[in-house]
Design a protein around this motif. Structure first.
Motif, mmCIF file in Angstrom:
data_model
loop_
_atom_site.group_PDB
_atom_site.id
_atom_site.type_symbol
_atom_site.label_atom_id
_atom_site.label_comp_id
_atom_site.label_asym_id
_atom_site.label_seq_id
_atom_site.Cartn_x
_atom_site.Cartn_y
_atom_site.Cartn_z
ATOM 1 N N LEU A 126 42.065 117.304 83.819
ATOM 2 C CA LEU A 126 41.939 116.183 82.903
ATOM 3 C C LEU A 126 43.290 115.516 82.736
ATOM 4 N N HIS A 127 43.291 114.194 82.698
ATOM 5 C CA HIS A 127 44.553 113.476 82.517
ATOM 6 C C HIS A 127 45.148 113.825 81.153
ATOM 7 N N TRP A 128 46.427 114.125 81.120
ATOM 8 C CA TRP A 128 47.070 114.630 79.903
ATOM 9 C C TRP A 128 46.979 113.662 78.727
ATOM 10 N N LYS A 129 46.932 112.364 79.022
ATOM 11 C CA LYS A 129 46.947 111.362 77.955
ATOM 12 C C LYS A 129 45.565 110.754 77.717
ATOM 13 N N THR A 130 44.925 110.304 78.770
ATOM 14 C CA THR A 130 43.655 109.584 78.620
ATOM 15 C C THR A 130 42.441 110.514 78.609
ATOM 16 N N LYS A 131 42.618 111.760 79.087
ATOM 17 C CA LYS A 131 41.526 112.745 79.195
ATOM 18 C C LYS A 131 40.435 112.295 80.169
ATOM 19 N N GLU A 132 40.788 111.406 81.084
ATOM 20 C CA GLU A 132 39.816 110.942 82.070
ATOM 21 C C GLU A 132 39.606 111.990 83.152
ATOM 22 N N GLY A 133 38.450 111.937 83.794
ATOM 23 C CA GLY A 133 38.152 112.845 84.885
ATOM 24 C C GLY A 133 38.725 112.370 86.204
ATOM 25 N N LEU A 134 38.483 113.151 87.237
ATOM 26 C CA LEU A 134 39.019 112.874 88.567
ATOM 27 C C LEU A 134 38.105 111.952 89.364
ATOM 28 N N VAL A 135 38.688 111.310 90.362
ATOM 29 C CA VAL A 135 37.931 110.479 91.295
ATOM 30 C C VAL A 135 38.383 110.794 92.714
ATOM 31 N N ARG A 136 37.560 110.402 93.675
ATOM 32 C CA ARG A 136 37.974 110.384 95.082
ATOM 33 C C ARG A 136 37.074 109.386 95.788
ATOM 34 N N CYS A 142 37.050 99.659 92.508
ATOM 35 C CA CYS A 142 36.872 98.731 91.386
ATOM 36 C C CYS A 142 37.790 99.089 90.227
ATOM 37 N N ALA A 143 37.856 100.377 89.875
ATOM 38 C CA ALA A 143 38.730 100.813 88.781
ATOM 39 C C ALA A 143 40.189 100.512 89.087
ATOM 40 N N ASN A 181 38.298 92.075 95.234
ATOM 41 C CA ASN A 181 37.834 92.991 96.269
ATOM 42 C C ASN A 181 37.276 94.277 95.668
ATOM 43 N N GLY A 182 37.880 94.716 94.554
ATOM 44 C CA GLY A 182 37.368 95.913 93.891
ATOM 45 C C GLY A 182 35.980 95.698 93.328
ATOM 46 N N LEU A 183 35.774 94.562 92.683
ATOM 47 C CA LEU A 183 34.448 94.236 92.150
ATOM 48 C C LEU A 183 33.428 94.125 93.282
ATOM 49 N N TYR A 184 33.837 93.541 94.389
ATOM 50 C CA TYR A 184 32.958 93.407 95.552
ATOM 51 C C TYR A 184 32.576 94.791 96.079
ATOM 52 N N ASN A 185 33.549 95.690 96.177
ATOM 53 C CA ASN A 185 33.288 97.039 96.681
ATOM 54 C C ASN A 185 32.306 97.795 95.811
ATOM 55 N N ALA A 186 32.346 97.525 94.506
ATOM 56 C CA ALA A 186 31.432 98.191 93.573
ATOM 57 C C ALA A 186 30.107 97.450 93.449
ATOM 58 N N LYS A 187 29.907 96.421 94.266
ATOM 59 C CA LYS A 187 28.677 95.624 94.307
ATOM 60 C C LYS A 187 28.453 94.799 93.039
ATOM 61 N N VAL A 208 33.196 104.919 84.570
ATOM 62 C CA VAL A 208 32.131 104.839 85.570
ATOM 63 C C VAL A 208 32.534 105.589 86.840
ATOM 64 N N ALA A 209 33.766 105.396 87.291
ATOM 65 C CA ALA A 209 34.235 106.036 88.520
ATOM 66 C C ALA A 209 34.287 107.554 88.367
ATOM 67 N N ALA A 210 34.804 108.034 87.233
ATOM 68 C CA ALA A 210 34.895 109.476 87.004
ATOM 69 C C ALA A 210 33.512 110.114 86.949
ATOM 70 N N GLU A 211 32.583 109.437 86.314
ATOM 71 C CA GLU A 211 31.217 109.964 86.240
ATOM 72 C C GLU A 211 30.559 109.992 87.619
ATOM 73 N N ALA A 212 30.765 108.929 88.404
ATOM 74 C CA ALA A 212 30.173 108.859 89.743
ATOM 75 C C ALA A 212 30.728 109.938 90.669
ATOM 76 N N CYS A 213 31.977 110.344 90.438
ATOM 77 C CA CYS A 213 32.633 111.328 91.302
ATOM 78 C C CYS A 213 32.560 112.751 90.743
ATOM 79 N N ALA A 214 31.892 112.948 89.619
ATOM 80 C CA ALA A 214 31.945 114.224 88.897
ATOM 81 C C ALA A 214 31.501 115.407 89.748
#
Length: 375
Positions: free
Chosen positions: A90-100, A160-161, A189-195, A69-75
């Motif tokens: 891309l992360h070498w192992k998980t192939k996940e995208g970047l976030v900021r 949240c992640a 707090n992470g869940l709260y931040n993500a509403k 969800v975080a990687a998609e939101a930050c794409a």
């Protein structure tokens, strides 16, 4: 435990609820356990056990979902960038995208959640292994929720992640372990931040129950109650939020004094609840007492000071009895805090956006008041 409801009937679970002997899934009673076994748990019990038992298995699952969800939101923001930790797109192992999700700007601050989590895990492990002391513990633990480059806290889905990453890292530790308790707070707090307020509420309630069960300090209990009150507010349980925030603020004054940062935060939360209940005069009075303390103790550039000044200006605007001078004071406050927020937090930060939106609305309200009505 973060799995706080029975998987068979969804009833709240007691801490001493019976568990599956293989995978440690909890149930409210044996009847529900047997029913759940027949309805499919039999087929996945071994898989849950191999995944580290129920709590860790669930945490890993939710972590992967939160990262996606975080990687998609930050794409859009991260397109063409690389991780400042591993230098890959891309992360070498998980192939996940970047976030900021911090205050970094330009080409800084892009990363993989997995890289941020591994960095935090290593830094905190070094502090534990070398017994570095409380200050080093706190500084290194901050990497679980704040950027090492801009030093501002992450927000939204990135926070949240990281909350799920933190929880899955320490959930296997004993209940009284400091890191496990802090990880539960990071998750809430992470869940709260993500509403995800309902989920955040369940975590914070479980955390408060755990602290009381362990006989923890008044300080730690107040921290959790303050967080819980914020969640009450977002769930529109306004009377409960106001009552708890009033209590926390009163106890903070006695425990820490008016110049402690925790007391200032408690005052802001209490005033925010008063504002939510449209008790404008009380809210403004409390802000007027506390904002000078915040500016003196925390500084004008602190995010809590900025938040308090924004809410005070909102109270000035929203009061039905607001005068032209009130509106002008609110606009001046929004303009000043907006400049600071853009410089310190960045234009994409939620607080900066709220200040800018409020500034536009207050300017429109002032123009409407100053323009003579036709006829």
């Amino acid at each position: 435990m973060i799995l706080t409801t029975c998987p068979a009937c969804a009833a709240p679970l007691a801490h001493t609820a019976p568990r599956c002997v293989r995978c440690s899934t909890r149930y409210c009673n044996k009847t529900c356990q047997h029913d759940h076994w027949r309805r499919g748990h039999k087929q996945i019990c071994k898989k849950i056990h191999r995944g580290g038992n129920a709590e860790l298995y669930y945490a890993n699952k939710k972590y992967k979902e939160a990262v996606a969800v975080a990687a998609e939101a930050c794409a859009d923001d991260t397109k063409g960038q690389t991780c400042f930790i591993c230098t890959q797109a891309l992360h070498w192992k998980t192939k996940e995208g970047l976030v900021r999700g911090c205050a970094c700007r330009g080409t800084a601050g892009f990363s993989h959640v997995s890289c941020l989590a591994e960095q935090a895990k290593i830094l905190f492990a070094e502090a534990e292994e070398n017994n570095l002391g409380d200050n080093a513990f706190d500084e290194r633990w901050d990497r679980w929720f704040s950027c090492s480059l801009c030093e501002q806290e992450y927000h939204g889905v990135t926070r949240c992640a990281l909350g799920w990453a933190c929880w899955k890292t320490y959930v296997g530790r004993p209940e009284g372990d400091w890191a496990r308790g802090a990880a539960m707070m990071a998750l809430g707090n992470g869940l709260y931040n993500a509403k995800h307020y309902e989920d955040a509420f369940a975590v914070k309630e479980a955390e408060l129950a755990m602290l009381r069960r362990l006989g923890d300090s008044e300080e730690n209990i107040l921290i959790v109650q303050g967080n819980l009150a914020c969640t009450y507010g977002e769930l529109k349980r306004l009377d409960e939020a106001l009552s708890l925030r009033r209590d926390v603020y009163s106890r903070r004054l006695k425990l820490n004094g008016e110049e402690h940062s925790s007391t200032i935060r408690a005052a802001n939360n209490y005033a925010s609840s008063l504002l939510g209940q449209k008790r404008f005069e009380e809210a403004k009075a409390l802000f007027r007492r506390t904002i000078p303390v915040a500016r003196r103790v925390l500084g004008d550039h602190n995010d809590l000071t900025l938040l308090m000044r924004r809410l005070y200006a909102v109270a000035l605007c929203n009061d039905p009895g607001a005068t032209l001078d009130d509106l002008r004071e609110a606009i001046e406050t929004f303009e000043e805090t907006g400049r600071i927020a853009r410089r310190v937090l960045g234009s994409a930060h939620p607080l900066t956006k709220k200040i800018e939106n409020a500034l536009r609305q207050s300017r429109a309200a002032l123009r409407a008041c100053e323009t003579p009505s036709a006829g």
